[in-house]
Write an enzyme that holds these catalytic residues in place. Structure first.
Site, PDB file in Angstrom:
ATOM      1  N   GLU A   1       9.384  10.336  -7.831  1.00  0.00           N
ATOM      2  CA  GLU A   1       8.198   9.568  -8.215  1.00  0.00           C
ATOM      3  C   GLU A   1       7.559  10.093  -9.503  1.00  0.00           C
ATOM      4  O   GLU A   1       6.351  10.247  -9.595  1.00  0.00           O
ATOM      5  CB  GLU A   1       7.178   9.576  -7.074  1.00  0.00           C
ATOM      6  CG  GLU A   1       7.731   8.954  -5.800  1.00  0.00           C
ATOM      7  CD  GLU A   1       6.711   8.903  -4.671  1.00  0.00           C
ATOM      8  OE1 GLU A   1       6.680   7.864  -3.987  1.00  0.00           O
ATOM      9  OE2 GLU A   1       5.964   9.868  -4.487  1.00  0.00           O
TER      10      GLU A   1
ATOM     11  N   ASP B   1       9.596   6.552   4.372  1.00  0.00           N
ATOM     12  CA  ASP B   1       8.339   7.218   4.033  1.00  0.00           C
ATOM     13  C   ASP B   1       7.262   7.047   5.096  1.00  0.00           C
ATOM     14  O   ASP B   1       6.323   6.281   4.896  1.00  0.00           O
ATOM     15  CB  ASP B   1       7.838   6.697   2.676  1.00  0.00           C
ATOM     16  CG  ASP B   1       6.666   7.514   2.135  1.00  0.00           C
ATOM     17  OD1 ASP B   1       6.485   8.655   2.589  1.00  0.00           O
ATOM     18  OD2 ASP B   1       5.943   6.994   1.266  1.00  0.00           O
TER      19      ASP B   1
ATOM     20  N   GLU C   1      -1.228   7.458   6.579  1.00  0.00           N
ATOM     21  CA  GLU C   1      -1.125   6.635   5.372  1.00  0.00           C
ATOM     22  C   GLU C   1      -0.685   5.204   5.670  1.00  0.00           C
ATOM     23  O   GLU C   1      -1.208   4.265   5.080  1.00  0.00           O
ATOM     24  CB  GLU C   1      -0.142   7.292   4.399  1.00  0.00           C
ATOM     25  CG  GLU C   1       0.165   6.446   3.171  1.00  0.00           C
ATOM     26  CD  GLU C   1       1.142   7.123   2.210  1.00  0.00           C
ATOM     27  OE1 GLU C   1       1.523   8.293   2.461  1.00  0.00           O
ATOM     28  OE2 GLU C   1       1.506   6.486   1.207  1.00  0.00           O
TER      29      GLU C   1
END
Lengths: 731, 731
Positions: free
Chosen positions: B305, B379, B407
């Protein structure tokens, strides 16, 4: 008795909860009285009586029960009739026949004033707390509790009080993402993400604290506003906050982004004279009042530091303010329009602009507009003269804005009590109508007979457990409320009350601590910006010294712009030979500031460019005086730390320690300020240090290389920080 | 007895402190036992005895005194010799001759294990808590207190326990500016600005909570790291944190930014094979260990990322990890190298990359390197299959990373207990060495005999008073610690313990609450991403539904990339006819996932593109099943709220209310997820809703227009948010 709570707390596993004096309870701790003191309150506060069932009466009764039960160390009951001597009766002539029958002097106290009196009713000695509204009685209840908290006699009370200023507001610079611009106490207490479904119980304690010092309004978002706050979802969130604060007499206000009609209204313009724009704001006001019937109004920062405003359309501040005022008027709302403006084009002297922009429009603003003026013409410096706008606009409602959060005064880690700074402003004489035309009289409306009066303080409150990031910063929140209620109150008396409420009533503690507080602001002035210097802080962060900074976005953001130091001398000539800012004051004041010899030494370099060789009152040259002021400032911070260290036995461990740690940081920083400033100004003056003065610990290049990345309070999305080279982070 | 604390609290004005069950005390509340229960503990815990004077022994004694005094509602004394029956003796064979003489089975328990035994010494019945180190005894002390907290018999104890995993770490994604990436509980608890001068006392309570569940390390800054943390000033700050955590057996670790040699070291490169770079890291390690002798090591996110890494210089992950490992090795430090990598060029299937990148380097990493692998290949989704890397690298230390902060699971406002998710991962069978080669056996090292083992959890801790942003998110912190200690522990048992510790031992409460928790994850899967769907959340925020999103920065950031829905069907073909990700698993697993009929239904669309008309186990078509799963999910959230409402009489007001408010938000969101997902997928499938299914409340365009500006957890400087048009904020 004094040990008991801990023992019991331990016994019930509440150690961390009860033992921790973490500052959360502020000045409303209601700890049990010492045995000897207790004797003095026999027959007082035996029960709480109220005939009213309003939400405000309920929280008033709750607070009296909580406070008296704590202070008197026994369960105090609440009821609706007097049963025993020592009862505390509160209410209004309307909701209490007893109070009505007492003919108390309530006529001139307005909706928020109160009378507290010890008297006998039907043979019973009682205490009466009366107001013209339940809110007045609530304020009286807090005042009555303070009498006992501060160990004053409570058996022959006759207290009459009413606020001198109508709007006593906290301005929160809180952003919708939870950060706070210039906030040094953690994240915002307003939990936007989970509102309106969940309202944090902390907001009730926030309301209690504010009501206890008379604060009656809160602007809940940053003046650098997001238009999103005006959308339907956020209005519902704000309504939930308003519902929580309402019983405590606190109204909610919003910062209004002038370009909102474009950003969320999808209009092509935000021109205040455009009918569609005016209609949009009117509908928006109606929508808000539908959700929040007692909504306070708008605070606006327009055409300042890049914010949108009426001038974007060739309109005046009056055009902009009046448009919003017209939208709010039907609902009784007000517009607080900030005078803190300066154009994108840099003028001869930035500090003249607010006056130049607003003076011409005196009398052009609607009755429900109040122009909000910062205490000084620049920006919340350790010391500035009062703004020339005070007294200059007799036909305009003029309010005062001070900064409770210490943007330019060492954030939350420097112990700086702001009471003396604010008192200095209040007692400044504008000579608008001759001698004793003080700023206080402008603010309370008495000088020009203004109906709409305002004192606003930029909040220092955050989600830190101690609310303000330090224990002593709580005193600035407290002092703000007290001064907004009575602009002529004494900073020393307020400090004395705060210390008693916050720590305890032991004179061995109160005397030295009040001494620390009262001296602290002048000490900060000395190690940061003595003799009338201003804005010498490093740019953006505003924390550490940066007198050499000359590369900010625009000249008048640079410290060098304000100090104007050169080989010949230092200071900003604002007399007729310079920017002539002095001419904005009334003649008596202008004359005083125009002459070197009549200018107060603590404003010398604000108004004059002075030769290094100039002899000041001490007989020293200006250069020697400057160096010795910095040096004194540093030395006095060490003395403050020494004084505090001696008080350890008199203060609970947690609050003692965090304050001692903060003073260690302040000592480090005062030395840094002193050394860096001397190193820089010596490079300019080329003069030797006075005999006996320590040279700076490092070279000027060392100080120039320091940086404070991640300095708090630069909150809000959009800020990017790059770490400095390793060698530059040695501070 | 039960009412007493409140009465007394009131009497001493500690109402707010004592009354407020604000969640701060977590599972360490030590409230007094009910009278009947108390009887069962006569003659247990009458005094605390220790012969050791180490810092750890001191905090152990303090905790036992605090806990026993609270639970038994009497003052418990601590001393260095046994005086009465019922004494609690803790220590090690080295520091206690008595313990040495008892010949307890400590040989195989390592430095952190413990024995708790009821026995008689010199005619006195006592409880012995013994470890091979003071830390082992500290863990035992917390376990002993839990026995009483959960009302288990304490008179014939014989408990032996040792952790199965060596490194049990919290990874904090906290930034130096106080924000937290993917944090939903306020600002960071690490007060970087005032460190090292001031260390928040809260860090001691943080350490107590972690030690009580066996967590022995903390990475204190974000894996998306600022190099500034490696500068001198920040190392001093980290050292102050390390000093505070040390007595509790918690080591501090740092995220290391791979390009730090350039950014703060002023080197031209960060090439791991460059001698100057290697020397810089070696010196940096020496500098850190000089300040923190027991520093844990580095966590690294490299070439992922956009983060810098060895591949920027044509080097491998092994080259990068080993360079850092060599710098740390002399000091005993470790490198945790994250396998969460995917290149800038989008591959055929993003989820295959971690395996492809790391499998070839098996055996190439130093002994003090551990590769940190996320539980699933994508993820932290509500459900994923286990990562194919588990079992695939027998010659490489392999650790597990899970996400405690939610998240992708509704942040802090959705009640989702993660125990079952983690247990599902642990019990997944990799078949690496035939049947029952579970992930748990990889993690505890037993499968391949690894010496260095790790379980890391991305922290959900912030400065909110309740630590985690909600009461029930505390359970995820708790469960993480318990599972890291014993990867084969039961999520249900852990939930049962947590409820007892956090609320009370009333079966009328514990049974339904444990039921809520155990069902909650599957319910979230159903209303968010049923049947093996993944990553359907709106981009960046990851909060609300966004199955239609197709415009993210890169294809594999788009929900449409993962659902692959079209007229014919839905799902990602990862069999041989598709991306063939299944081939990364061992044959037994690959076979199962390759065939539609043998693929578990809860992973169906993860592995297969399935026709809408396909019949699932229920006999329904896939389309009908999908709609009914969403609908069930929503219905079950309403049921959860109903269950909770009934428990009001059994729970304190503050914790009941905040949870009820959160459930209201979860009900709103579950309906939104259900309606928005159905509205979108129906627009793709073109199929009618099954008979009796409610149509979405709004049109698809309405859901597409929703946005969540200022969604928390996107923390860190540099993010700019623009308010959406007003009409887009109606959710």
């Amino acid at each position: 008795m004094k040990l008991l709570p801990l023992v019991l707390a331990a016994a019930f596993g509440m150690l961390s909860a009860a033992q921790a004096e973490d500052g959360y309870q502020l000045w409303l701790r209601y700890q049990p009285l010492e045995k000897p003191a207790l004797a003095g309150y026999r027959g007082v506060g035996t029960e709480v009586v109220s005939a009213s069932h309003s939400a405000t009466a309920k929280v008033t009764a709750d607070e009296l029960v909580r406070g008296l039960s704590g202070l008197l160390a026994k369960r105090i009951a609440a009821g609706d009739s007097i049963r025993t001597g020592g009862a505390v009766l509160f209410g209004t002539p309307t909701n209490s026949p007893t109070i009505a029958s007492l003919k108390l002097p309530l006529e001139n106290l307005g909706p928020e004033g109160y009378v507290i009196r010890s008297l006998t009713v039907k043979g019973k000695k009682i205490t009466v707390i009366a107001g013209n509204s339940d809110i007045g009685a609530l304020y009286g209840a807090f005042r009555f509790l303070k009498v006992i908290q501060t160990r004053a006699p409570a058996d022959h009370l006759d207290i009459v009080s009413a606020p001198a200023v109508k709007l006593r507001l906290l301005d929160h610079w809180d952003n919708l993402d939870g950060t706070i611009e210039r906030g040094y106490a953690g994240a915002s207490i307003f939990n936007w993400w989970t509102l309106p479904e969940h309202v944090s119980p902390r907001l009730v304690d926030y309301a209690r604290a504010n009501a206890s010092i008379g604060i009656n309004g809160a602007v809940v978002i940053n003046v650098n506003a997001s238009a999103l706050i005006l959308t339907r979802d956020y209005i519902a969130k704000v309504a939930a906050i308003a519902d929580t604060l309402r019983p405590y007499g606190i109204k909610v206000y919003l910062s209004a982004r002038f370009s909102a009609p474009i950003e969320i209204g999808r209009l092509p313009t935000a021109d205040p004279l455009d009918p569609a724009v005016r209609a949009w704001w009117k509908n928006k006001a109606d929508e808000i009042y539908h959700a929040i019937p007692d909504f306070g109004g708008f605070l606006v920062k327009a055409n300042s530091e890049g914010q949108p405003g009426p001038q974007d359309y060739g309109r005046s501040h009056a055009d902009g303010a009046n448009m919003l005022a017209d939208a709010l008027a039907p609902h009784g709302g007000v517009v607080m329009w900030r005078a803190f403006v300066y154009s994108h084009e840099v003028p001869d002297d930035r500090i003249k602009q607010a006056y130049s922009e607003f003076k011409p429009f005196d009398g052009k603003f609607r009755d429900n507009v109040i122009v909000q003026v910062k205490n000084g013409p620049l920006d919340f410096q350790p010391r500035e003269p009062f703004s020339a706008l005070f007294g200059a606009t007799p036909a305009t409602n003029t309010g005062l804005e001070v900064q409770i959060t210490k943007e330019y005064l060492g954030f939350n880690t420097h112990l700086v009590y702001l009471g003396p700074l604010w008192q200095e402003v209040m007692q400044s004489d504008t000579y608008a109508k001759g001698p004793s035309s003080t700023v206080a009289k402008v603010i309370d409306g008495s000088l020009f007979g203004s109906k709409l009066t305002l004192m606003a303080g930029v909040s220092n409150i955050g989600a830190d457990r101690n609310w303000c990031g330090s224990i002593f910063d709580q005193a600035n929140w407290y002092a703000f409320g007290r001064l907004a209620w009575d602009p002529n109150a004494s900073a020393g008396d307020i400090a004395n009350d705060w210390v008693k409420l916050t720590f305890n009533n032991n004179p061995a503690l109160t005397k030295p601590v009040v001494g620390l507080m009262m001296g602290s602001r002048e000490i900060a002035v000395d190690y940061m910006t003595p003799l009338g210097l201003a804005h010498q802080m490093g740019t953006s962060g505003h924390y550490g010294p940066g007198p050499w900074v000359d590369d900010a976005g625009r000249p008048d953001w640079n410290p060098v712009y304000y100090a104007r130091a050169d080989r010949s001398g230092i200071g900003f000539d604002r007399t007729a030979t310079g920017s002539n800012a002095v001419a904005q004051y009334f003649p008596a004041v202008a004359d005083k500031f125009s002459k070197l010899e009549t200018t107060p030494e603590n404003l010398l370099l604000w108004f004059h460019h002075v030769p290094w060789s100039y002899r000041v009152a001490s007989g020293r040259t200006l250069w020697d005086e400057l160096v010795s002021r910095y040096t004194d400032g540093e030395a006095k911070v060490h003395a403050m730390a020494g004084t505090w260290a001696k008080l350890k036995p008199l203060i609970d461990a947690e609050r003692f320690d965090v304050t001692a740690d903060d003073l260690t940081i302040q000592e480090r920083d005062a030395k840094l300020w002193r050394d860096a400033s001397i190193a820089y100004f010596q490079s300019v003056s080329g003069l030797p240090l006075p005999a006996g003065m320590k040279a700076p610990a490092h070279s000027l290049s060392y100080y120039k290389a320091l940086s404070w990345p991640y300095a708090p309070g630069q909150g809000g999305p959009g800020r990017k920080i790059l770490p400095p080279p390793e060698d530059d982070t040695q501070h």
